[in-house]
Design an enzyme around this catalytic site. Structure first.
Site, PDB file in Angstrom:
ATOM      1  N   ARG A 239       0.844  -1.188   0.000  1.00  0.00           N
ATOM      2  CA  ARG A 239       0.000   0.000   0.000  1.00  0.00           C
ATOM      3  C   ARG A 239       0.881   1.239   0.000  1.00  0.00           C
ATOM      4  O   ARG A 239       1.921   1.273   0.671  1.00  0.00           O
ATOM      5  CB  ARG A 239      -0.894   0.044   1.245  1.00  0.00           C
ATOM      6  N   GLU A 268      -4.097   7.155  -5.249  1.00  0.00           N
ATOM      7  CA  GLU A 268      -4.426   6.395  -6.475  1.00  0.00           C
ATOM      8  C   GLU A 268      -5.824   6.762  -6.951  1.00  0.00           C
ATOM      9  O   GLU A 268      -6.712   6.929  -6.122  1.00  0.00           O
ATOM     10  CB  GLU A 268      -4.353   4.893  -6.184  1.00  0.00           C
ATOM     11  N   HIS A 286      -1.170  -0.365  -9.811  1.00  0.00           N
ATOM     12  CA  HIS A 286      -1.852  -1.231  -8.821  1.00  0.00           C
ATOM     13  C   HIS A 286      -2.483  -2.445  -9.518  1.00  0.00           C
ATOM     14  O   HIS A 286      -3.713  -2.588  -9.552  1.00  0.00           O
ATOM     15  CB  HIS A 286      -2.910  -0.430  -8.037  1.00  0.00           C
TER      16      HIS A 286
HETATM   17  C1  DGY Z   1      -5.936  -6.113  -2.739  1.00  0.00           C
HETATM   18  O1  DGY Z   1      -6.550  -7.148  -2.992  1.00  0.00           O
HETATM   19  O2  DGY Z   1      -5.913  -5.608  -1.621  1.00  0.00           O
HETATM   20  C2  DGY Z   1      -5.272  -5.437  -3.877  1.00  0.00           C
HETATM   21  O3  DGY Z   1      -4.289  -4.578  -3.471  1.00  0.00           O
HETATM   22  C3  DGY Z   1      -6.290  -4.701  -4.689  1.00  0.00           C
HETATM   23  O4  DGY Z   1      -6.818  -3.655  -3.936  1.00  0.00           O
END
Ligand code: DGY
Length: 321
Positions: A239, A268, A286
Site C-alpha cells: 500500500r 491512487e 496497482h
Molecule cells: C488487494 O486485494 O488488496 C489489492 O491490493 C487490490 O486492492
C-alpha cells in the site's frame, strides 16, 4: 427466486457469468458506481448482498446509511483499509475479503518490479521504443544483479512468503521483519527480525508486504530509508500509505536508492507525477492481482461468501469471526 446482489465495480466476464447464473443482479458484469449510486441501488433493489472493491470506501457514514436488510458486503480484495471495520461490526454487517487467492500473482508482480527496477527495464524499454540504432559500450546502462543478493521482506504473510519462495529461486538470502517469528516450516530458512531498523542495514533489496495500518503508516520514511545501504532497491506492492513518498523521491534523486519498483501509491489513481521524472522507477498502476486466473478466483471467493451467508451459513473468509 435468485438472491439479489449489487456489484459496484466492473468484473471479469467469468465472474459476470456466474453472477448471471446465480443472482438477480441489475448489472451482472458489474458497473463502476460511486457511494451514492450504490446506496440508491441497494435501496431500490432491496438487495441483501453487496460485492465491491477498494474504490468504494465503507466509511462509518456510508455503513450507517446502508439499508437494514443488507447482510453481507464482500470486498474483492485482500486489503481492508477502505473499510471501517468497527462501524461494520457495530452495525452487524458481515464483511469478507479475498485472502490467499492473490498471493502468488502479487508476488509475481513484486518480483517483476524487483527485476525491472534492478535491471533498468524501463530505461531499456525507452531505448527500444526510440528505435535504439546505437550500440552500447561495456560500461553503459548497467543494472544491479539480483541473483545472490540479500532481500528483506517487511510482512511475512502469504504474499511475503510467496515472494521469499521466488527469491530463493534466485539464490537470494532472505531476511524478514514480522511482529512474530514464523515456525520453521513457514520460515523456510529466512532470518527473522522483530525490529525493522535492525534488518534494513543488511538489505540489498527491500520488498513491502505489510497491510496498511496505523502501525505501518509511513514506516518507510527518511529515517528508515537512510538505514538501507546506498544503492538499495525498494519494491512496494502493498500500500502507498506505508511509504513517505517525499522521502522516497529524495532518496531516488540523491542516488541513495538505486531504483524502486512501485505498484501502489499514496494517491491512487492520481499518483504523484514526479515519479515519472525518475527513470530508475519501474512502475505499474496497482495491478498485483490482475490476471484472468486470480481475478476470477477473487470474484468467486466473494460469491462463495455471499452464497454461504444468504443460505444462513458462516462466511468462508470473514474479517472477524
Ligand atoms: C488487494 O486485494 O488488496 C489489492 O491490493 C487490490 O486492492
Amino acid at each position: 427466486m435468485k438472491p439479489r446482489l449489487i456489484v459496484s465495480r466492473q468484473m471479469p466476464s467469468s465472474v459476470g457469468d456466474r453472477i448471471r447464473a446465480e443472482f438477480d443482479c441489475p448489472h451482472p458484469d458489474g458497473r463502476d458506481m460511486d457511494a451514492e449510486t450504490t446506496l440508491a441501488l441497494l435501496e431500490e433493489t432491496k438487495a441483501e448482498a453487496l460485492m465491491f472493491t477498494s474504490h468504494l470506501k465503507l466509511t462509518a457514514e456510508f455503513i450507517e446509511r446502508l439499508p437494514a436488510r443488507l447482510k453481507i458486503a464482500a470486498t474483492c480484495s485482500v486489503g481492508t483499509d477502505h473499510i471501517d471495520v468497527n462501524a461494520a461490526r457495530v452495525r452487524g454487517l458481515i464483511v469478507t475479503n479475498t485472502p490467499k487467492v492473490l498471493d502468488e500473482c502479487t508476488a509475481d508482480l513484486a518480483f517483476l518490479l524487483l527485476l525491472g527496477a534492478a535491471r533498468r527495464a524501463r530505461e531499456y524499454n525507452t531505448v527500444m521504443e526510440r528505435g535504439w540504432r546505437q550500440g552500447m559500450g561495456m560500461g553503459e546502462m548497467l543494472g544491479i544483479r539480483v541473483w545472490g543478493k540479500t532481500l528483506g521482506i517487511l510482512g511475512m504473510g502469504g504474499i511475503g512468503r510467496a515472494m521469499a519462495a521466488r527469491a530463493r529461486g534466485f539464490g537470494m538470502k532472505v531476511l524478514y521483519c514480522n511482529r512474530t517469528r514464523l515456525p520453521p516450516e513457514l520460515e523456510q530458512g529466512a532470518t527473522w527480525f522483530g525490529d525493522l531498523r535492525d534488518m534494513l542495514p543488511q538489505c540489498d533489496m527491500l520488498s513491502l508486504h505489510a497491510p496498511a495500518t496505523p502501525a505501518t503508516q509511513r514506516i518507510i520514511n527518511a529515517e528508515t530509508l537512510a538505514l538501507l545501504p546506498k544503492g538499495a532497491v525498494l519494491v512496494n506492492t502493498a500500500r502507498g500509505a506505508l511509504v513517505d513518498e517525499g522521502a522516497l523521491l529524495a532518496a531516488l534523486a540523491s542516488g541513495h536508492l538505486a531504483a524502486a519498483g512501485l505498484d501502489v501509491f499514496d494517491n491512487e489513481p492520481a499518483y504523484d507525477l514526479r515519479f515519472r521524472d525518475h527513470p530508475n522507477v519501474f512502475f505499474t498502476p496497482h495491478m498485483g492481482s490482475a490476471t484472468h486466473e486470480t481475478r476470477r478466483a477473487m470474484g468467486f471467493c466473494c460469491l462463495d461468501n455471499i452464497q454461504a451467508v444468504l443460505q444462513g451459513q458462516r462466511p468462508l473468509t470473514p474479517l472477524w469471526s
